[in-house]
Design a protein around this motif. Structure first.
Motif, mmCIF file in Angstrom:
data_model
loop_
_atom_site.group_PDB
_atom_site.id
_atom_site.type_symbol
_atom_site.label_atom_id
_atom_site.label_comp_id
_atom_site.label_asym_id
_atom_site.label_seq_id
_atom_site.Cartn_x
_atom_site.Cartn_y
_atom_site.Cartn_z
ATOM 1 N N GLY A 112 0.784 -1.227 0.000
ATOM 2 C CA GLY A 112 0.000 0.000 0.000
ATOM 3 C C GLY A 112 0.812 1.272 0.000
ATOM 4 O O GLY A 112 2.016 1.284 0.231
ATOM 5 N N TYR A 113 0.095 2.349 -0.261
ATOM 6 C CA TYR A 113 0.677 3.683 -0.269
ATOM 7 C C TYR A 113 1.156 4.038 1.136
ATOM 8 O O TYR A 113 0.459 3.778 2.122
ATOM 9 N N GLN A 114 2.338 4.609 1.239
ATOM 10 C CA GLN A 114 2.912 5.032 2.513
ATOM 11 C C GLN A 114 3.282 6.509 2.429
ATOM 12 O O GLN A 114 3.962 6.920 1.498
ATOM 13 N N THR A 115 2.843 7.293 3.402
ATOM 14 C CA THR A 115 3.295 8.678 3.503
ATOM 15 C C THR A 115 4.738 8.653 4.020
ATOM 16 O O THR A 115 5.187 7.620 4.545
ATOM 17 N N PRO A 116 5.469 9.766 3.928
ATOM 18 C CA PRO A 116 6.828 9.767 4.472
ATOM 19 C C PRO A 116 6.909 9.320 5.943
ATOM 20 O O PRO A 116 7.732 8.449 6.258
ATOM 21 N N PRO A 117 6.058 9.842 6.852
ATOM 22 C CA PRO A 117 6.153 9.364 8.240
ATOM 23 C C PRO A 117 5.788 7.883 8.397
ATOM 24 O O PRO A 117 6.365 7.196 9.246
ATOM 25 N N GLN A 118 4.863 7.389 7.606
ATOM 26 C CA GLN A 118 4.516 5.967 7.672
ATOM 27 C C GLN A 118 5.677 5.104 7.198
ATOM 28 O O GLN A 118 6.014 4.092 7.823
ATOM 29 N N LEU A 119 6.298 5.507 6.091
ATOM 30 C CA LEU A 119 7.424 4.750 5.563
ATOM 31 C C LEU A 119 8.629 4.837 6.495
ATOM 32 O O LEU A 119 9.386 3.878 6.631
ATOM 33 N N GLU A 120 8.780 5.970 7.178
ATOM 34 C CA GLU A 120 9.895 6.157 8.104
ATOM 35 C C GLU A 120 9.953 5.042 9.142
ATOM 36 O O GLU A 120 11.044 4.538 9.470
ATOM 37 N N LEU A 121 8.816 4.634 9.654
ATOM 38 C CA LEU A 121 8.770 3.561 10.640
ATOM 39 C C LEU A 121 9.472 2.318 10.113
ATOM 40 O O LEU A 121 10.341 1.750 10.787
ATOM 41 N N TYR A 122 9.134 1.899 8.879
ATOM 42 C CA TYR A 122 9.724 0.689 8.305
ATOM 43 C C TYR A 122 11.177 0.898 7.915
ATOM 44 O O TYR A 122 12.018 0.020 8.143
ATOM 45 N N LEU A 123 11.490 2.056 7.333
ATOM 46 C CA LEU A 123 12.874 2.343 6.955
ATOM 47 C C LEU A 123 13.804 2.216 8.161
ATOM 48 O O LEU A 123 14.869 1.593 8.082
ATOM 49 N N LYS A 124 13.402 2.807 9.267
ATOM 50 C CA LYS A 124 14.258 2.802 10.468
ATOM 51 C C LYS A 124 14.219 1.450 11.174
ATOM 52 O O LYS A 124 15.250 0.972 11.646
ATOM 53 N N MET A 125 13.042 0.838 11.245
ATOM 54 C CA MET A 125 12.929 -0.457 11.913
ATOM 55 C C MET A 125 13.820 -1.493 11.232
ATOM 56 O O MET A 125 14.553 -2.229 11.899
ATOM 57 N N PHE A 126 13.780 -1.534 9.890
ATOM 58 C CA PHE A 126 14.573 -2.534 9.170
ATOM 59 C C PHE A 126 16.055 -2.165 9.132
ATOM 60 O O PHE A 126 16.915 -3.030 9.288
ATOM 61 N N SER A 127 16.383 -0.887 8.936
ATOM 62 C CA SER A 127 17.798 -0.517 8.845
ATOM 63 C C SER A 127 18.520 -0.745 10.166
ATOM 64 O O SER A 127 19.701 -1.076 10.178
ATOM 65 N N ASP A 163 15.665 -3.624 14.169
ATOM 66 C CA ASP A 163 14.693 -3.722 15.265
ATOM 67 C C ASP A 163 13.667 -4.820 14.997
ATOM 68 O O ASP A 163 13.134 -5.411 15.935
ATOM 69 N N HIS A 164 13.406 -5.099 13.731
ATOM 70 C CA HIS A 164 12.410 -6.119 13.368
ATOM 71 C C HIS A 164 12.778 -7.504 13.907
ATOM 72 O O HIS A 164 11.913 -8.343 14.099
ATOM 73 N N LYS A 165 14.053 -7.727 14.166
ATOM 74 C CA LYS A 165 14.487 -9.038 14.661
ATOM 75 C C LYS A 165 13.979 -9.324 16.079
ATOM 76 O O LYS A 165 13.920 -10.475 16.490
ATOM 77 N N LYS A 218 4.144 -7.135 20.037
ATOM 78 C CA LYS A 218 5.419 -6.415 20.094
ATOM 79 C C LYS A 218 5.478 -5.325 19.029
ATOM 80 O O LYS A 218 6.020 -4.251 19.263
ATOM 81 N N PHE A 219 4.904 -5.613 17.841
ATOM 82 C CA PHE A 219 4.876 -4.588 16.799
ATOM 83 C C PHE A 219 4.017 -3.412 17.250
ATOM 84 O O PHE A 219 4.381 -2.256 17.045
ATOM 85 N N ASN A 220 2.867 -3.687 17.860
ATOM 86 C CA ASN A 220 1.978 -2.615 18.328
ATOM 87 C C ASN A 220 2.681 -1.728 19.350
ATOM 88 O O ASN A 220 2.534 -0.501 19.314
ATOM 89 N N VAL A 221 3.458 -2.317 20.247
ATOM 90 C CA VAL A 221 4.220 -1.552 21.234
ATOM 91 C C VAL A 221 5.259 -0.683 20.522
ATOM 92 O O VAL A 221 5.401 0.504 20.816
ATOM 93 N N TYR A 222 5.981 -1.278 19.569
ATOM 94 C CA TYR A 222 6.994 -0.544 18.792
ATOM 95 C C TYR A 222 6.337 0.622 18.042
ATOM 96 O O TYR A 222 6.830 1.745 18.058
ATOM 97 N N TYR A 223 5.226 0.322 17.393
ATOM 98 C CA TYR A 223 4.495 1.323 16.598
ATOM 99 C C TYR A 223 4.056 2.500 17.475
ATOM 100 O O TYR A 223 4.227 3.657 17.099
ATOM 101 N N LYS A 224 3.494 2.205 18.634
ATOM 102 C CA LYS A 224 3.007 3.264 19.521
ATOM 103 C C LYS A 224 4.145 4.101 20.083
ATOM 104 O O LYS A 224 3.989 5.296 20.328
#
Length: 180
Positions: A139-154, A157-159, A166-172
């Motif tokens: 799906g479409y991601q705004t810059p702040p939405q994509l930022e979560l995944y960019l930083k989590m994977f780089s 943290d996803h490990k 756990k994702f909900n806690v990270y997201y919040k």
């Protein structure tokens, strides 16, 4: 007057170049990983997809996204219904049912897009430094939405996030910094 025009041209070129992600092909990204390991962010799109065009225009031209992606990822654009041949993991992926008459509209899905679990457009597929799929983000991601995944994977943290809870806690807890 010539100096002003020259200065304006230099400034415009520098500004335009600063706002672009350094896109490479999938095979180039895999090759670059062997020299300098980095994760891959792969924009899987189609030529007819409206949200794909919005993602490109609104998110992939955002200065914060551009800077972060260029620093931390190899970025790939991949047409999920295109006809290029791609060598990945010793196998050649293609689109045997590709119809050139449908190049600007719906076409058959590329074998690589199916292999990467792409089921909707756009999908951003993240791969680790060894070219293994981390996750497809649909799906479409705004810059702040994509930022979560960019930083989590780089930051890997996803490990540590192995459950929805756990994702909900990270997201919040995540505080986006990108303007969007």
């Amino acid at each position: 007057m010539k100096r002003i025009l020259l200065l304006l041209a230099v400034f415009t070129t520098a500004f335009t170049n600063a706002q672009k992600i350094n896109w490479v092909t999938f095979e180039e990204a895999i090759g670059l990983q062997k020299k300098t390991p980095k994760k891959i962010m792969m924009d899987v799109y189609t030529s007819w997809c409206g949200p794909c065009k919005m993602l490109d225009k609104n998110t992939f031209h955002n200065k914060d996204v551009v800077d972060y992606v260029n620093k931390n990822y190899y970025a790939v654009k991949f047409n999920a219904e295109g006809n290029e041949k791609v060598n990945y993991k010793g196998k050649v992926f293609s689109n045997p049912n590709y119809n050139p008459a449908n190049a600007k509209r719906r076409n058959s899905a590329h074998e690589l897009s199916r292999y990467l679990q792409v089921q909707a457009y756009p999908t951003i597929v993240f791969l680790d430094e060894k070219g293994e799929v981390i996750a497809p983000i649909r799906g479409y991601q705004t810059p702040p939405q994509l930022e979560l995944y960019l930083k989590m994977f780089s930051k890997d943290d996803h490990k540590e996030i192995d459950t929805q809870e756990k994702f909900n806690v990270y997201y919040k807890a995540f505080k986006p910094e990108f303007k969007g």
